[in-house]
Design a protein around this motif. Structure first.
Motif, PDB file in Angstrom:
ATOM      1  N   LYS A  80     -69.920  70.057 -37.789  1.00 35.73           N
ATOM      2  CA  LYS A  80     -68.918  70.987 -38.285  1.00 35.73           C
ATOM      3  C   LYS A  80     -69.209  71.182 -39.763  1.00 35.73           C
ATOM      4  O   LYS A  80     -69.416  70.222 -40.498  1.00 35.73           O
ATOM      5  CB  LYS A  80     -67.514  70.418 -38.082  1.00 35.73           C
ATOM      6  N   TRP A  81     -69.260  72.404 -40.208  1.00 34.79           N
ATOM      7  CA  TRP A  81     -69.643  72.746 -41.568  1.00 34.79           C
ATOM      8  C   TRP A  81     -68.462  73.399 -42.256  1.00 34.79           C
ATOM      9  O   TRP A  81     -67.791  74.251 -41.670  1.00 34.79           O
ATOM     10  CB  TRP A  81     -70.839  73.680 -41.502  1.00 34.79           C
ATOM     11  N   GLU A  82     -68.174  73.021 -43.507  1.00 34.96           N
ATOM     12  CA  GLU A  82     -67.038  73.550 -44.255  1.00 34.96           C
ATOM     13  C   GLU A  82     -67.505  74.067 -45.607  1.00 34.96           C
ATOM     14  O   GLU A  82     -68.349  73.463 -46.247  1.00 34.96           O
ATOM     15  CB  GLU A  82     -65.990  72.465 -44.487  1.00 34.96           C
ATOM     16  N   CYS A  83     -66.918  75.191 -46.029  1.00 43.27           N
ATOM     17  CA  CYS A  83     -67.200  75.705 -47.353  1.00 43.27           C
ATOM     18  C   CYS A  83     -65.976  76.431 -47.885  1.00 43.27           C
ATOM     19  O   CYS A  83     -65.088  76.812 -47.132  1.00 43.27           O
ATOM     20  CB  CYS A  83     -68.409  76.636 -47.374  1.00 43.27           C
ATOM     21  N   THR A  84     -65.942  76.609 -49.185  1.00 44.23           N
ATOM     22  CA  THR A  84     -64.891  77.371 -49.837  1.00 44.23           C
ATOM     23  C   THR A  84     -65.517  78.639 -50.385  1.00 44.23           C
ATOM     24  O   THR A  84     -66.533  78.586 -51.070  1.00 44.23           O
ATOM     25  CB  THR A  84     -64.258  76.558 -50.989  1.00 44.23           C
ATOM     26  N   LEU A  85     -64.906  79.776 -50.059  1.00 50.69           N
ATOM     27  CA  LEU A  85     -65.339  81.066 -50.585  1.00 50.69           C
ATOM     28  C   LEU A  85     -64.322  81.514 -51.616  1.00 50.69           C
ATOM     29  O   LEU A  85     -63.118  81.444 -51.368  1.00 50.69           O
ATOM     30  CB  LEU A  85     -65.433  82.108 -49.477  1.00 50.69           C
ATOM     31  N   ARG A  86     -64.802  81.958 -52.786  1.00 47.81           N
ATOM     32  CA  ARG A  86     -63.917  82.338 -53.885  1.00 47.81           C
ATOM     33  C   ARG A  86     -64.476  83.537 -54.621  1.00 47.81           C
ATOM     34  O   ARG A  86     -65.652  83.851 -54.507  1.00 47.81           O
ATOM     35  CB  ARG A  86     -63.810  81.228 -54.931  1.00 47.81           C
ATOM     36  N   ILE A  87     -63.602  84.137 -55.433  1.00 43.67           N
ATOM     37  CA  ILE A  87     -64.076  85.142 -56.380  1.00 43.67           C
ATOM     38  C   ILE A  87     -63.992  84.538 -57.768  1.00 43.67           C
ATOM     39  O   ILE A  87     -63.205  83.616 -58.014  1.00 43.67           O
ATOM     40  CB  ILE A  87     -63.278  86.469 -56.307  1.00 43.67           C
ATOM     41  N   ALA A  88     -64.810  85.052 -58.669  1.00 43.34           N
ATOM     42  CA  ALA A  88     -64.801  84.577 -60.057  1.00 43.34           C
ATOM     43  C   ALA A  88     -65.200  85.728 -60.962  1.00 43.34           C
ATOM     44  O   ALA A  88     -65.918  86.643 -60.549  1.00 43.34           O
ATOM     45  CB  ALA A  88     -65.769  83.405 -60.233  1.00 43.34           C
ATOM     46  N   GLU A  89     -64.733  85.658 -62.189  1.00 45.64           N
ATOM     47  CA  GLU A  89     -65.063  86.676 -63.175  1.00 45.64           C
ATOM     48  C   GLU A  89     -65.901  86.051 -64.282  1.00 45.64           C
ATOM     49  O   GLU A  89     -65.549  84.993 -64.814  1.00 45.64           O
ATOM     50  CB  GLU A  89     -63.796  87.269 -63.784  1.00 45.64           C
ATOM     51  N   MET A  97     -73.330  97.011 -64.486  1.00 43.19           N
ATOM     52  CA  MET A  97     -73.171  95.842 -63.640  1.00 43.19           C
ATOM     53  C   MET A  97     -71.853  95.166 -63.993  1.00 43.19           C
ATOM     54  O   MET A  97     -71.559  94.907 -65.143  1.00 43.19           O
ATOM     55  CB  MET A  97     -74.343  94.892 -63.849  1.00 43.19           C
ATOM     56  N   GLY A  98     -71.059  94.867 -62.977  1.00 40.34           N
ATOM     57  CA  GLY A  98     -69.739  94.291 -63.182  1.00 40.34           C
ATOM     58  C   GLY A  98     -69.752  92.798 -63.432  1.00 40.34           C
ATOM     59  O   GLY A  98     -70.789  92.131 -63.352  1.00 40.34           O
ATOM     60  N   ASN A  99     -68.581  92.281 -63.706  1.00 36.91           N
ATOM     61  CA  ASN A  99     -68.422  90.869 -64.044  1.00 36.91           C
ATOM     62  C   ASN A  99     -67.939  90.009 -62.885  1.00 36.91           C
ATOM     63  O   ASN A  99     -67.816  88.798 -63.039  1.00 36.91           O
ATOM     64  CB  ASN A  99     -67.421  90.722 -65.195  1.00 36.91           C
ATOM     65  N   TRP A 100     -67.616  90.600 -61.735  1.00 33.07           N
ATOM     66  CA  TRP A 100     -67.019  89.847 -60.640  1.00 33.07           C
ATOM     67  C   TRP A 100     -68.065  89.401 -59.634  1.00 33.07           C
ATOM     68  O   TRP A 100     -69.015  90.125 -59.349  1.00 33.07           O
ATOM     69  CB  TRP A 100     -65.950  90.685 -59.956  1.00 33.07           C
ATOM     70  N   VAL A 101     -67.874  88.191 -59.080  1.00 32.05           N
ATOM     71  CA  VAL A 101     -68.783  87.628 -58.082  1.00 32.05           C
ATOM     72  C   VAL A 101     -67.985  87.024 -56.935  1.00 32.05           C
ATOM     73  O   VAL A 101     -66.807  86.695 -57.087  1.00 32.05           O
ATOM     74  CB  VAL A 101     -69.709  86.537 -58.676  1.00 32.05           C
ATOM     75  N   VAL A 102     -68.656  86.861 -55.797  1.00 30.19           N
ATOM     76  CA  VAL A 102     -68.122  86.114 -54.660  1.00 30.19           C
ATOM     77  C   VAL A 102     -69.060  84.928 -54.470  1.00 30.19           C
ATOM     78  O   VAL A 102     -70.278  85.106 -54.403  1.00 30.19           O
ATOM     79  CB  VAL A 102     -68.066  86.965 -53.382  1.00 30.19           C
ATOM     80  N   VAL A 103     -68.497  83.707 -54.433  1.00 29.22           N
ATOM     81  CA  VAL A 103     -69.323  82.514 -54.312  1.00 29.22           C
ATOM     82  C   VAL A 103     -68.883  81.661 -53.123  1.00 29.22           C
ATOM     83  O   VAL A 103     -67.728  81.703 -52.711  1.00 29.22           O
ATOM     84  CB  VAL A 103     -69.289  81.644 -55.599  1.00 29.22           C
ATOM     85  N   ALA A 104     -69.834  80.906 -52.597  1.00 24.04           N
ATOM     86  CA  ALA A 104     -69.569  79.894 -51.579  1.00 24.04           C
ATOM     87  C   ALA A 104     -69.880  78.550 -52.212  1.00 24.04           C
ATOM     88  O   ALA A 104     -70.914  78.382 -52.865  1.00 24.04           O
ATOM     89  CB  ALA A 104     -70.445  80.116 -50.354  1.00 24.04           C
ATOM     90  N   GLN A 105     -68.990  77.582 -52.018  1.00 27.09           N
ATOM     91  CA  GLN A 105     -69.200  76.236 -52.542  1.00 27.09           C
ATOM     92  C   GLN A 105     -69.088  75.253 -51.382  1.00 27.09           C
ATOM     93  O   GLN A 105     -68.132  75.311 -50.611  1.00 27.09           O
ATOM     94  CB  GLN A 105     -68.179  75.918 -53.627  1.00 27.09           C
ATOM     95  N   TYR A 106     -70.085  74.371 -51.286  1.00 26.74           N
ATOM     96  CA  TYR A 106     -70.103  73.401 -50.203  1.00 26.74           C
ATOM     97  C   TYR A 106     -70.953  72.200 -50.591  1.00 26.74           C
ATOM     98  O   TYR A 106     -71.682  72.232 -51.579  1.00 26.74           O
ATOM     99  CB  TYR A 106     -70.628  74.030 -48.909  1.00 26.74           C
ATOM    100  N   GLU A 107     -70.853  71.164 -49.780  1.00 27.25           N
ATOM    101  CA  GLU A 107     -71.641  69.960 -50.012  1.00 27.25           C
ATOM    102  C   GLU A 107     -72.664  69.824 -48.904  1.00 27.25           C
ATOM    103  O   GLU A 107     -72.334  69.871 -47.720  1.00 27.25           O
ATOM    104  CB  GLU A 107     -70.732  68.728 -50.035  1.00 27.25           C
ATOM    105  N   ASN A 108     -73.924  69.700 -49.299  1.00 26.95           N
ATOM    106  CA  ASN A 108     -75.039  69.519 -48.376  1.00 26.95           C
ATOM    107  C   ASN A 108     -75.994  68.554 -49.064  1.00 26.95           C
ATOM    108  O   ASN A 108     -76.922  68.975 -49.718  1.00 26.95           O
ATOM    109  CB  ASN A 108     -75.705  70.864 -48.076  1.00 26.95           C
TER     110      ASN A 108
END
Length: 137
Positions: free
Chosen positions: A73-82, A1-12
């Motif tokens: 209108k909905w906003e989020c940030t998509l990122r990668i992280a290790e 299993m690898g160390n990298w992820v894709v995440v979404a961050q938002y306010e709700n």
């Protein structure tokens, strides 16, 4: 299993971080998944998408996604992280990763069952409103 992820961050109501993909082996795999998610990701709440705007940040490793629903209108940030070790004891880090993998596998099974029951969320149309107006809006 690898160390990298894709995440979404938002306010709700509160600031949230949602893991879209975990266990990716390389940064390149994570970037591929990130790019795909920028054009397909729908938040866990039901939003009937009317249009989508995707902005890539200068670092090329994160996106701002703006989705216009019926009412909001909905906003989020998509990122990668290790994932990096946060302990001086490597065994503790490995145990934590194994536990996290088990939790993620269970969550993935739940999401798969939910998705098969609900179908494609972007294609789902209901007679009732799908978006809600935030308090104080």
């Amino acid at each position: 299993m690898g160390n990298w992820v894709v995440v979404a961050q938002y306010e709700n109501d509160t600031y949230r971080t949602e893991f879209i993909r975990r266990g990716l082996e390389t940064k390149e795999q994570a970037l591929e998944e990130l790019h795909a998610a920028a054009h397909t990701y729908v938040p866990s709440k039901h939003v009937v998408e009317q249009w989508r705007q995707v902005y890539r940040f200068a670092d090329q490793e994160s996106y701002l996604v703006v989705i216009k629903g019926r009412l909001t209108k909905w906003e989020c940030t998509l990122r990668i992280a290790e994932l990096i070790p946060d302990s001086t004891d490597p065994a503790a880090s490995e145990r934590a990763r194994a536990e996290d993998a088990a939790v993620e596998d269970a969550a993935m099974e739940d999401r798969t069952a939910e998705d098969s029951a609900v179908g494609d969320r972007t294609a789902e149309v209901s007679d009732e409103p799908q978006d809600r107006i935030p308090p104080g809006y």
